[in-house]
Design an enzyme around this catalytic site. Sequence first.
Site, PDB file in Angstrom:
ATOM      1  N   HIS A 140       0.571   4.581  -3.490  1.00  0.00           N
ATOM      2  CA  HIS A 140       1.728   4.275  -2.391  1.00  0.00           C
ATOM      3  C   HIS A 140       2.746   3.268  -3.253  1.00  0.00           C
ATOM      4  O   HIS A 140       3.765   2.880  -2.715  1.00  0.00           O
ATOM      5  CB  HIS A 140       1.082   3.616  -1.077  1.00  0.00           C
ATOM      6  CG  HIS A 140       0.529   2.296  -1.222  1.00  0.00           C
ATOM      7  ND1 HIS A 140      -0.672   1.789  -1.272  1.00  0.00           N
ATOM      8  CD2 HIS A 140       1.190   0.875  -1.449  1.00  0.00           C
ATOM      9  CE1 HIS A 140      -0.892   0.578  -1.355  1.00  0.00           C
ATOM     10  NE2 HIS A 140       0.105   0.074  -1.451  1.00  0.00           N
ATOM     11  N   ASP A 170      -5.702   7.369  -2.748  1.00  0.00           N
ATOM     12  CA  ASP A 170      -4.378   6.363  -2.799  1.00  0.00           C
ATOM     13  C   ASP A 170      -4.576   5.790  -4.423  1.00  0.00           C
ATOM     14  O   ASP A 170      -4.499   4.278  -4.664  1.00  0.00           O
ATOM     15  CB  ASP A 170      -4.436   5.007  -1.981  1.00  0.00           C
ATOM     16  CG  ASP A 170      -3.186   4.573  -1.946  1.00  0.00           C
ATOM     17  OD1 ASP A 170      -2.107   4.891  -2.584  1.00  0.00           O
ATOM     18  OD2 ASP A 170      -3.006   3.194  -1.368  1.00  0.00           O
ATOM     19  N   SER A 246      -0.876  -4.858  -4.218  1.00  0.00           N
ATOM     20  CA  SER A 246      -1.417  -3.268  -4.213  1.00  0.00           C
ATOM     21  C   SER A 246      -1.512  -2.654  -5.616  1.00  0.00           C
ATOM     22  O   SER A 246      -0.325  -2.780  -6.464  1.00  0.00           O
ATOM     23  CB  SER A 246      -0.506  -2.352  -3.447  1.00  0.00           C
ATOM     24  OG  SER A 246      -0.802  -3.086  -1.931  1.00  0.00           O
TER      25      SER A 246
END
Length: 516
Positions: A140, A170, A246
């Site tokens: 992402h 992911d 992230s």
Amino acid sequence: MTKCLEGLGLARSAPALFASGRSAEQASPARRLGAALLAFAIVLSVTLLPQPGRAAATKGPDTVADTAAQIMDAVVNISTSQTVAPSRSVPTPELPPGSPFEEFFKRRQQQGEGQGPRRVSSLGSGFVIDASGYIVTNNHVIADADEVYANFADGSKLKAEIVGRDTKIDLALLKVTPEAGKTLKAVKFGNSDILRVGDWVMAVGNPFGLGGTLTVGVISARNRDINSGPYDNFLQTDAAINRGNSGGPLFNMEGDVIGINTAIISPSGGSIGIGFAVPSNTAIPIIAQLKEFGETRRGWIGVRIQQVTPEIAESLSLDRVRGALIGSVTEDGPAAKGGLKAGDVVITFDGKEVKDMRALPIIVADTPVDKQVDVIVIRKGQQETVKLTVGRLDEGTPSPSAAVAPEKKPEAPPPVTTLKLMGVEMAEMTPELRTRFKIKDDLKGVVVMAVEPGSVAAERGIAPGNLIVEVNQEAMLAPGDVEKRLAALKKEGRRSALLMVADPEGQIRFTALPIE
């Protein structure tokens, strides 16, 4: 006094207390008092000395600076940019002349005119796993990006190529070309399976654009399912993870990557001590496949599964709630060819224990394609071993999951001969009922005509038009068959019956109903 000191292993200190050569009884009161105070001080200090294992149990690491110095240069900031189409202008509503809103909407329209596509950027984190330039991050972070750059701790910036990505876990793998004469600092993966709740960890990343930020916390929980995908198996940590973290690494105290920081739970967007990381042992085979093939190649066996509930476990005579219940088997799939059947409870796959429904898709996905494996199932109360060859999952194919939700209730049927059991009104199959409920021609079973509102059957999703195919793994063709089977189960002392239920399209699921 000497005996007291001997108990502490300090008897050799006793002569020093009475250096004059006189006995304790001959020593002056002042000397005796001084000796007593000194002995008390020794006892107190020994008592307060840290005991082996106690320090680690009562406080965290004194410092992580040495480990941090070895790993920080391998963590990078990921910056991306993409072109966004211009937003549509808001049409001006019809307003009476002189309205106070007329000028406002006119300005808004003028501002929107002439605007073309615009560039937007975002930031995330990543880490180098190979000195040749391979970098791991979250999918992402780089999704929909036109350009991706890796920004290093020394200020250098390199354009990154997307090698491959995995949307289900992911993860993404990037590749940069190091500058001539420069060696990139890399870190290695550790073993996430040996982590325990309470182990100390470090999160490093780029929160809010502040590169090179390190936070410390512990493993709060393992095997978390946050409903983000079919293979959720997250580590939970209270190490501060914020926007921009992230894709960054979660390290153990030895400096090995044991997780990839992926998500947080936060009402404000900032850390509240609930962060989630993909375990390294989940990521390692995915990264290897992305590096070799540019895509993932997951195992697949072709089954639909559902959770084993306490009621289902009791009706199947399981010793405890465990395993994954097979609801249906894909025709000509690996499971069908290997001999797995609807109603089997898978308890072991390729030597790995299947603790619950969630575990089976994860284990199967991690199994190499074309590998022949042993599958241990419980079938009609007996343990059996089935051999099958794992196929490859088409990434567009739905992952194994619980049964499909029941059909909406159709219109009430005309009167037929029915029997009501367990809150379910049922009838024998007829051509008219097959047409009315649009039941596939090859399906057999007892037709559900109506379900008592508020009954357990209604709560479990049984609906008119469904078929009761089996009761406790015996085929049913008429309501009388169901009645006899329930009577036999009741005589055996069973409290519930396991129903194999099919919808008109043939989607199978299992549900347990209490025997009245």
